[in-house]
Design an enzyme around this catalytic site. Structure first.
Site, PDB file in Angstrom:
ATOM      1  N   LYS A  59       0.796  -1.242   0.000  1.00 30.10           N
ATOM      2  CA  LYS A  59       0.000   0.000   0.000  1.00 30.10           C
ATOM      3  C   LYS A  59       0.829   1.294   0.000  1.00 30.10           C
ATOM      4  O   LYS A  59       0.337   2.352   0.388  1.00 30.10           O
ATOM      5  CB  LYS A  59      -1.011   0.049   1.159  1.00 30.10           C
ATOM      6  N   GLY A  61       2.236   2.558  -2.823  1.00 31.88           N
ATOM      7  CA  GLY A  61       2.241   3.187  -4.142  1.00 31.88           C
ATOM      8  C   GLY A  61       2.818   2.297  -5.234  1.00 31.88           C
ATOM      9  O   GLY A  61       3.242   2.785  -6.285  1.00 31.88           O
ATOM     10  N   THR A  62       2.780   1.000  -5.002  1.00 40.68           N
ATOM     11  CA  THR A  62       3.305   0.007  -5.949  1.00 40.68           C
ATOM     12  C   THR A  62       2.666   0.138  -7.327  1.00 40.68           C
ATOM     13  O   THR A  62       3.360   0.173  -8.348  1.00 40.68           O
ATOM     14  CB  THR A  62       2.972  -1.425  -5.449  1.00 40.68           C
ATOM     15  N   HIS A 119       6.734  -7.353  -2.524  1.00 39.07           N
ATOM     16  CA  HIS A 119       6.592  -6.721  -1.207  1.00 39.07           C
ATOM     17  C   HIS A 119       7.594  -7.320  -0.221  1.00 39.07           C
ATOM     18  O   HIS A 119       7.492  -7.079   0.989  1.00 39.07           O
ATOM     19  CB  HIS A 119       5.178  -6.936  -0.655  1.00 39.07           C
ATOM     20  N   SER A 149      -4.301   2.821   4.713  1.00 37.60           N
ATOM     21  CA  SER A 149      -4.539   2.224   3.404  1.00 37.60           C
ATOM     22  C   SER A 149      -4.567   0.695   3.506  1.00 37.60           C
ATOM     23  O   SER A 149      -5.424   0.024   2.906  1.00 37.60           O
ATOM     24  CB  SER A 149      -3.453   2.682   2.428  1.00 37.60           C
ATOM     25  N   TYR A 205       6.200   8.173  -1.468  1.00 34.15           N
ATOM     26  CA  TYR A 205       4.837   8.380  -1.975  1.00 34.15           C
ATOM     27  C   TYR A 205       4.461   9.858  -1.876  1.00 34.15           C
ATOM     28  O   TYR A 205       3.862  10.423  -2.799  1.00 34.15           O
ATOM     29  CB  TYR A 205       3.876   7.508  -1.151  1.00 34.15           C
ATOM     30  N   PHE A 241      -4.247   9.993 -10.111  1.00 37.10           N
ATOM     31  CA  PHE A 241      -5.193   9.156  -9.352  1.00 37.10           C
ATOM     32  C   PHE A 241      -6.556   9.062 -10.039  1.00 37.10           C
ATOM     33  O   PHE A 241      -7.101   7.962 -10.207  1.00 37.10           O
ATOM     34  CB  PHE A 241      -5.341   9.698  -7.919  1.00 37.10           C
ATOM     35  N   LYS A 268      -8.374   6.649  -1.933  1.00 39.61           N
ATOM     36  CA  LYS A 268      -8.333   8.113  -1.820  1.00 39.61           C
ATOM     37  C   LYS A 268      -7.109   8.713  -2.497  1.00 39.61           C
ATOM     38  O   LYS A 268      -7.164   9.802  -3.039  1.00 39.61           O
ATOM     39  CB  LYS A 268      -8.350   8.530  -0.356  1.00 39.61           C
TER      40      LYS A 268
HETATM   41  S1  PPS Z   1      -0.632  -2.900  -3.273  1.00 38.01           S
HETATM   42  O1  PPS Z   1      -1.865  -3.710  -3.056  1.00 38.01           O
HETATM   43  O2  PPS Z   1       0.309  -3.055  -2.156  1.00 38.01           O
HETATM   44  O3  PPS Z   1      -0.007  -3.158  -4.558  1.00 38.01           O
HETATM   45  O4  PPS Z   1      -1.158  -1.393  -3.209  1.00 38.01           O
HETATM   46  P1  PPS Z   1      -0.325  -0.120  -3.688  1.00 38.01           P
HETATM   47  O5  PPS Z   1      -0.536   0.071  -5.141  1.00 38.01           O
HETATM   48  O6  PPS Z   1       1.051  -0.180  -3.182  1.00 38.01           O
HETATM   49  O7  PPS Z   1      -1.027   1.047  -2.873  1.00 38.01           O
HETATM   50  C1  PPS Z   1      -2.352   1.432  -3.049  1.00 38.01           C
HETATM   51  C2  PPS Z   1      -2.475   2.846  -2.538  1.00 38.01           C
HETATM   52  O8  PPS Z   1      -1.880   3.728  -3.485  1.00 38.01           O
HETATM   53  C3  PPS Z   1      -2.877   4.656  -3.914  1.00 38.01           C
HETATM   54  N1  PPS Z   1      -2.663   5.056  -5.307  1.00 38.01           N
HETATM   55  C4  PPS Z   1      -2.447   6.312  -5.685  1.00 38.01           C
HETATM   56  N2  PPS Z   1      -2.325   7.451  -4.972  1.00 38.01           N
HETATM   57  C5  PPS Z   1      -2.128   8.604  -5.666  1.00 38.01           C
HETATM   58  N3  PPS Z   1      -2.068   8.654  -7.001  1.00 38.01           N
HETATM   59  C6  PPS Z   1      -2.181   7.538  -7.762  1.00 38.01           C
HETATM   60  N4  PPS Z   1      -2.117   7.619  -9.080  1.00 38.01           N
HETATM   61  C7  PPS Z   1      -2.379   6.300  -7.092  1.00 38.01           C
HETATM   62  N5  PPS Z   1      -2.540   5.021  -7.504  1.00 38.01           N
HETATM   63  C8  PPS Z   1      -2.709   4.280  -6.402  1.00 38.01           C
HETATM   64  C9  PPS Z   1      -4.183   3.896  -3.716  1.00 38.01           C
HETATM   65  O9  PPS Z   1      -5.289   4.760  -3.774  1.00 38.01           O
HETATM   66  C10 PPS Z   1      -3.916   3.295  -2.352  1.00 38.01           C
HETATM   67  O10 PPS Z   1      -3.878   4.269  -1.318  1.00 38.01           O
HETATM   68  P2  PPS Z   1      -5.177   4.727  -0.458  1.00 38.01           P
HETATM   69  O11 PPS Z   1      -4.643   5.640   0.594  1.00 38.01           O
HETATM   70  O12 PPS Z   1      -5.776   3.486   0.127  1.00 38.01           O
HETATM   71  O13 PPS Z   1      -6.078   5.444  -1.392  1.00 38.01           O
END
Ligand code: PPS
Length: 305
Positions: A59, A61-62, A119, A149, A205, A241, A268
């Protein structure tokens, strides 16, 4: 079929959803069997020198960084509208019984370079990535937003252990009793690795949210890529996003183990949402504990921007 990637196959019907897994200690790290079942094969994964590993605590920003990299290398080709991101960027350590493994998906990736997600804490990374001197991008997110998250993800993803209520969850986060272990050990372990392994780019992030264009520029620099300003702007826009949330190829909407009625994968995308979850007492206790665990002053996170 056996060739189908793990997560893609999971869109075949709700009867396929396995029961929620239990967490257990695996070589000192809390894990679930989906990520340890294929351990020997994962450890023996054969990296290639041009492989790019995207490593994160869950969670952080992967998906965002994976998508940016995919666009930087392969652009707006047909696969952007037909191949989900988890198939373009396989999740190395995932194995779902009867459906295949991320390791096999990575082996079978037709692209060059191959972009691979993990991860794993740094000590678990298959040794061939180091031997091949692969480029690695580590993405880290401030602990409080990361915990929030992860909580919502565990609520909606039936392949994760039951999260229980928020107050118990925060304590398990502090104790490192979530899947992939302690956030503190994870971010510190990778930060330390940077001192001895130059081909590691550590991204925050919060920096990505603050100025995606600037971070794309840094990524290009690290990867030795030159892209036009126009192209970089297009990528930053595509990976915004709001656009990723609408994009079914990157928003995980076709994965049945995720219940979007509980919470969407693209939830979010903000810095500071922790303020809507932590009580004042929880926040104080968290900060006290944080100070004890995060003693390396060179690693600083922002909980606000
Ligand atoms: S995972 O399941 O571990 O692969 O999830 P991961 O992608 O690492 O994290 C998901 C969170 O990243 C947010 N996210 C973004 N934030 C901002 N901009 C963009 N473009 C974006 N893409 C994914 C996603 O909304 C999750 O965070 P939260 O706080 O839950 O919204």
């Amino acid at each position: 079929t056996a060739e189908e990637p793990a997560a893609a196959s999971m869109s075949s019907g709700p009867d396929q959803v396995p029961p929620r897994p239990e967490i257990f200690d695996f070589q000192g790290v809390s894990m679930i069997h989906f990520f340890t079942d294929n351990w020997e094969n994962i450890q023996n994964f054969q990296a290639r020198p041009d492989d790019i590993l995207v490593a994160t605590y869950p969670k952080a920003g992967t998906t965002w960084v994976s998508y940016i990299l995919d666009l930087l290398y392969f652009g707006q080709t047909e696969r952007q509208t037909s191949v989900p991101i988890f198939k373009r960027v396989p999740f190395l350590e995932i194995t779902i019984p009867d459906f295949g493994s991320g390791k096999d998906d990575a082996d079978n990736l037709p692209t060059s370079p191959r972009i691979i997600k993990t991860h794993l804490p740094v000590q678990f990374v298959p040794k061939s990535f180091w031997e091949q001197n692969c480029r690695i991008i580590y993405v880290a997110r401030n602990a409080k937003d990361n915990a929030v998250s992860y909580f919502h993800f565990d609520r909606m993803n039936m392949m994760q252990p039951e999260p229980g209520d928020w107050s118990g969850y925060v304590h398990r986060f502090m104790e490192g009793k979530l899947v992939f272990g302690s956030w503190y050990d994870h971010v510190n372990g990778w930060w330390k690795k940077k001192q001895t392994y130059p081909k590691l780019h550590y991204v925050f992030y919060e920096d990505l949210v603050e100025d995606t264009g600037r971070e794309i520029e840094k990524l290009c620099c690290f990867l030795g890529l030159s892209r036009s300003d126009e192209e970089k702007k297009r990528i930053a826009d595509g990976a915004h996003f709001d656009n990723m949330k609408k994009n079914d190829m990157v928003n995980y909407s076709n994965v049945v183990v995720m219940d979007f009625k509980i919470s969407p994968f693209m939830r979010k995308g903000k810095v500071g949402d922790w303020k809507n979850h932590f009580t004042e007492a929880q926040s104080l206790q968290f900060d006290e504990d944080y100070k004890k665990k995060m003693t390396d002053v060179t690693l600083q996170f922002r909980c606000d921007i």
